[in-house]
Design a protein around this motif. Sequence first.
Motif, PDB file in Angstrom:
ATOM      1  N   GLY A  24      11.224 -20.538   4.054  1.00 19.82           N
ATOM      2  CA  GLY A  24      10.575 -20.285   2.767  1.00 19.82           C
ATOM      3  C   GLY A  24       9.677 -19.074   2.795  1.00 19.82           C
ATOM      4  N   SER A  25       8.461 -19.203   2.208  1.00 21.94           N
ATOM      5  CA  SER A  25       7.562 -18.063   2.051  1.00 21.94           C
ATOM      6  C   SER A  25       7.131 -17.487   3.384  1.00 21.94           C
ATOM      7  N   ASP A  26       7.186 -18.306   4.440  1.00 21.52           N
ATOM      8  CA  ASP A  26       6.772 -17.816   5.744  1.00 21.52           C
ATOM      9  C   ASP A  26       7.683 -16.702   6.248  1.00 21.52           C
ATOM     10  N   SER A  27       8.892 -16.614   5.722  1.00 23.44           N
ATOM     11  CA  SER A  27       9.845 -15.633   6.222  1.00 23.44           C
ATOM     12  C   SER A  27       9.932 -14.404   5.335  1.00 23.44           C
ATOM     13  N   THR A  28       9.011 -14.248   4.364  1.00 19.19           N
ATOM     14  CA  THR A  28       9.077 -13.109   3.469  1.00 19.19           C
ATOM     15  C   THR A  28       7.890 -12.183   3.646  1.00 19.19           C
ATOM     16  N   CYS A  29       8.156 -10.910   3.393  1.00 20.41           N
ATOM     17  CA  CYS A  29       7.106  -9.897   3.323  1.00 20.41           C
ATOM     18  C   CYS A  29       7.078  -9.388   1.891  1.00 20.41           C
ATOM     19  N   CYS A  30       5.927  -8.978   1.434  1.00 15.69           N
ATOM     20  CA  CYS A  30       5.783  -8.618   0.030  1.00 15.69           C
ATOM     21  C   CYS A  30       5.080  -7.283  -0.130  1.00 15.69           C
ATOM     22  N   GLN A  31       5.252  -6.680  -1.289  1.00 17.82           N
ATOM     23  CA  GLN A  31       4.600  -5.418  -1.601  1.00 17.82           C
ATOM     24  C   GLN A  31       4.029  -5.471  -3.001  1.00 17.82           C
ATOM     25  N   ASP A  32       2.788  -5.031  -3.131  1.00 18.51           N
ATOM     26  CA  ASP A  32       2.101  -4.977  -4.411  1.00 18.51           C
ATOM     27  C   ASP A  32       1.496  -3.593  -4.520  1.00 18.51           C
ATOM     28  N   GLY A  33       2.197  -2.691  -5.174  1.00 17.36           N
ATOM     29  CA  GLY A  33       1.735  -1.310  -5.248  1.00 17.36           C
ATOM     30  C   GLY A  33       1.698  -0.679  -3.871  1.00 17.36           C
ATOM     31  N   LEU A  34       0.517  -0.236  -3.459  1.00 14.29           N
ATOM     32  CA  LEU A  34       0.364   0.403  -2.151  1.00 14.29           C
ATOM     33  C   LEU A  34       0.078  -0.603  -1.044  1.00 14.29           C
ATOM     34  N   ALA A  51      -1.144  -7.065   7.215  1.00 17.85           N
ATOM     35  CA  ALA A  51      -1.196  -6.347   5.943  1.00 17.85           C
ATOM     36  C   ALA A  51      -1.466  -4.863   6.185  1.00 17.85           C
ATOM     37  N   VAL A  52      -0.973  -4.050   5.255  1.00 21.51           N
ATOM     38  CA  VAL A  52      -1.135  -2.594   5.329  1.00 21.51           C
ATOM     39  C   VAL A  52      -1.410  -2.069   3.923  1.00 21.51           C
ATOM     40  N   ILE A  53      -2.412  -1.212   3.781  1.00 23.95           N
ATOM     41  CA  ILE A  53      -2.646  -0.516   2.515  1.00 23.95           C
ATOM     42  C   ILE A  53      -2.487   0.973   2.743  1.00 23.95           C
ATOM     43  N   GLN A  54      -1.730   1.621   1.880  1.00 29.74           N
ATOM     44  CA  GLN A  54      -1.497   3.058   2.001  1.00 29.74           C
ATOM     45  C   GLN A  54      -2.522   3.829   1.191  1.00 29.74           C
ATOM     46  N   ALA A  55      -3.025   4.912   1.774  1.00 25.49           N
ATOM     47  CA  ALA A  55      -3.922   5.825   1.063  1.00 25.49           C
ATOM     48  C   ALA A  55      -3.385   7.244   1.079  1.00 25.49           C
ATOM     49  N   ASN A  56      -2.775   7.633   2.196  1.00 25.72           N
ATOM     50  CA  ASN A  56      -2.229   8.987   2.321  1.00 25.72           C
ATOM     51  C   ASN A  56      -0.961   9.145   1.494  1.00 25.72           C
ATOM     52  N   SER A 286      -6.651  -0.653  12.385  1.00 29.66           N
ATOM     53  CA  SER A 286      -6.901   0.781  12.454  1.00 29.66           C
ATOM     54  C   SER A 286      -8.314   1.090  11.981  1.00 29.66           C
ATOM     55  N   ASP A 287      -8.760   2.302  12.259  1.00 30.22           N
ATOM     56  CA  ASP A 287     -10.146   2.688  11.984  1.00 30.22           C
ATOM     57  C   ASP A 287     -10.522   2.534  10.515  1.00 30.22           C
ATOM     58  N   GLY A 288      -9.516   2.611   9.629  1.00 29.06           N
ATOM     59  CA  GLY A 288      -9.799   2.487   8.198  1.00 29.06           C
ATOM     60  C   GLY A 288     -10.512   1.203   7.837  1.00 29.06           C
ATOM     61  N   LEU A 289     -10.234   0.110   8.557  1.00 29.91           N
ATOM     62  CA  LEU A 289     -10.929  -1.147   8.281  1.00 29.91           C
ATOM     63  C   LEU A 289     -12.359  -1.093   8.773  1.00 29.91           C
ATOM     64  N   TRP A 290     -12.547  -0.568   9.986  1.00 31.68           N
ATOM     65  CA  TRP A 290     -13.866  -0.605  10.630  1.00 31.68           C
ATOM     66  C   TRP A 290     -14.840   0.390  10.007  1.00 31.68           C
ATOM     67  N   HIS A 345     -10.572   6.019   0.817  1.00 32.98           N
ATOM     68  CA  HIS A 345     -10.409   5.265   2.068  1.00 32.98           C
ATOM     69  C   HIS A 345      -9.152   5.758   2.771  1.00 32.98           C
ATOM     70  N   ASP A 346      -9.025   5.386   4.036  1.00 29.30           N
ATOM     71  CA  ASP A 346      -7.869   5.771   4.847  1.00 29.30           C
ATOM     72  C   ASP A 346      -6.778   4.712   4.717  1.00 29.30           C
ATOM     73  N   ASP A 347      -5.578   5.015   5.222  1.00 26.45           N
ATOM     74  CA  ASP A 347      -4.611   3.944   5.443  1.00 26.45           C
ATOM     75  C   ASP A 347      -5.296   2.860   6.276  1.00 26.45           C
ATOM     76  N   ILE A 348      -5.012   1.608   5.998  1.00 26.91           N
ATOM     77  CA  ILE A 348      -5.604   0.504   6.760  1.00 26.91           C
ATOM     78  C   ILE A 348      -4.503  -0.461   7.180  1.00 26.91           C
ATOM     79  N   THR A 349      -4.458  -0.764   8.453  1.00 28.22           N
ATOM     80  CA  THR A 349      -3.544  -1.776   8.986  1.00 28.22           C
ATOM     81  C   THR A 349      -4.358  -2.878   9.636  1.00 28.22           C
ATOM     82  N   VAL A 350      -4.015  -4.124   9.357  1.00 27.45           N
ATOM     83  CA  VAL A 350      -4.687  -5.275   9.964  1.00 27.45           C
ATOM     84  C   VAL A 350      -3.636  -6.274  10.429  1.00 27.45           C
ATOM     85  N   ILE A 351      -3.749  -6.707  11.674  1.00 28.68           N
ATOM     86  CA  ILE A 351      -2.941  -7.815  12.192  1.00 28.68           C
ATOM     87  C   ILE A 351      -3.910  -8.818  12.807  1.00 28.68           C
TER      88      ILE A 351
END
Length: 393
Positions: A24-34, A51-56, A286-290, A345-351
């Motif tokens: 189910g939902s556990d096996s999906t990845c999603c995108q909402d804008g950036l 999760a990842v947010i794009q800025a560049n 990535s540094d964008g979060l910190w 803000h910068d691109d931000i990646t969080v795991i």
Amino acid sequence: MLSQLINFLKACWLPSSGQYGHTGSDSTCCQDGLLWYKDSGRHLAGDFSMAVIQANNLLEDQSQIESGSLGLHESGPYGTFIGVYDGHGGPETSRYVNDQLFQHLKRFTTEQKSMSVEVIRKAYQATEEGFLSMVTKQWSVKPQIAAVGTCCLIGVICDGILYIANVGDSRAVLGRAVKATGEVIAIQLSAEHNVAIESVRQEMHSLHPDDSHIVVLKHNVWRVKGLIQISRSIGDVYLKKAEFNRKPLYAKFRLREPFRRPILSSDPSISEHELQPHDQFIIFASDGLWEHLSNQEAVDIVQNHPHSGIARRLIQTALQGAAKKREMRYADLKKIGRGIRRHFHDDITVIVVFLDYNLVSRGSSVKGPPMSLRGGGVNLPAKIFKDMNCGRK
């Protein structure tokens, strides 16, 4: 044709349904804008959220999580690999590392028949050498690739040991419970290589005693040779090999004086940590979060909210902080497109990787089907994401 394309993209970007008994939902990845996200998934030693947010204009952050055999064969050893690659100057180096580093690690693990600090160091070295070879081949037609680089943070969980390796200023932070109080404290596991840190500037001066301008303060920001904020990276070969610090490279990257030894290093800081029952989770980002959250603030958010969607929540909290700094509403920040968004803000990646100590303590005896996921997805038409049952939240 559309159904074939959807199946192809699922195979490329999503774990197959049913891995580790999750559907189910556990096996999906999603995108909402950036914003790209996978709210919940399973690795061999617990849950994860990504999760990842794009800025560049082009996404320069790349990332991955791999779980299963860490060698070339199913004989193992088994474990989980996490990588966060914060690119700068372009996406080429971070993409290259995303494709190559884990493959090198698997090769050296197979040769040594175990995971170790030496395996990780060799994997970094092979990745750096491979990118240098690519730059050498492309230099005549694409000289700017010599000025592209990436930070490179990885974590490996194997046989009850957590290995952390880093070049640059991405960060891994452990959430550890204090038995006496129940409080969860933040422990930074990764060494950083940003010359904003006094000890890093001192290290650069000790490595380059004949260069009084190895680190300079430019526009109130400390930079190596006035160009770059980090002292270690993968790529940036224009500051490692003098033959690339010349025309046709843009003048803004070229140093006036020649250099005889590499200015930047690709040698990672590596540490080993024996995981304990009170180790709850690790935040890789990535540094964008910190730039917007302290270690303890991030740990408190993870501790006080559900596992599912926690990486997305961390990014949203960071963006709310970025909007507040610019005295604007978060809703207005979300309307700003890529490229222009980089001014906020910068691109931000969080795991976020959660640890089930019952599974951690069993080490390589815990086996399961391989799981591989790359962060960021692809830019797809909304219709395709609708058909993937992702939705927009």
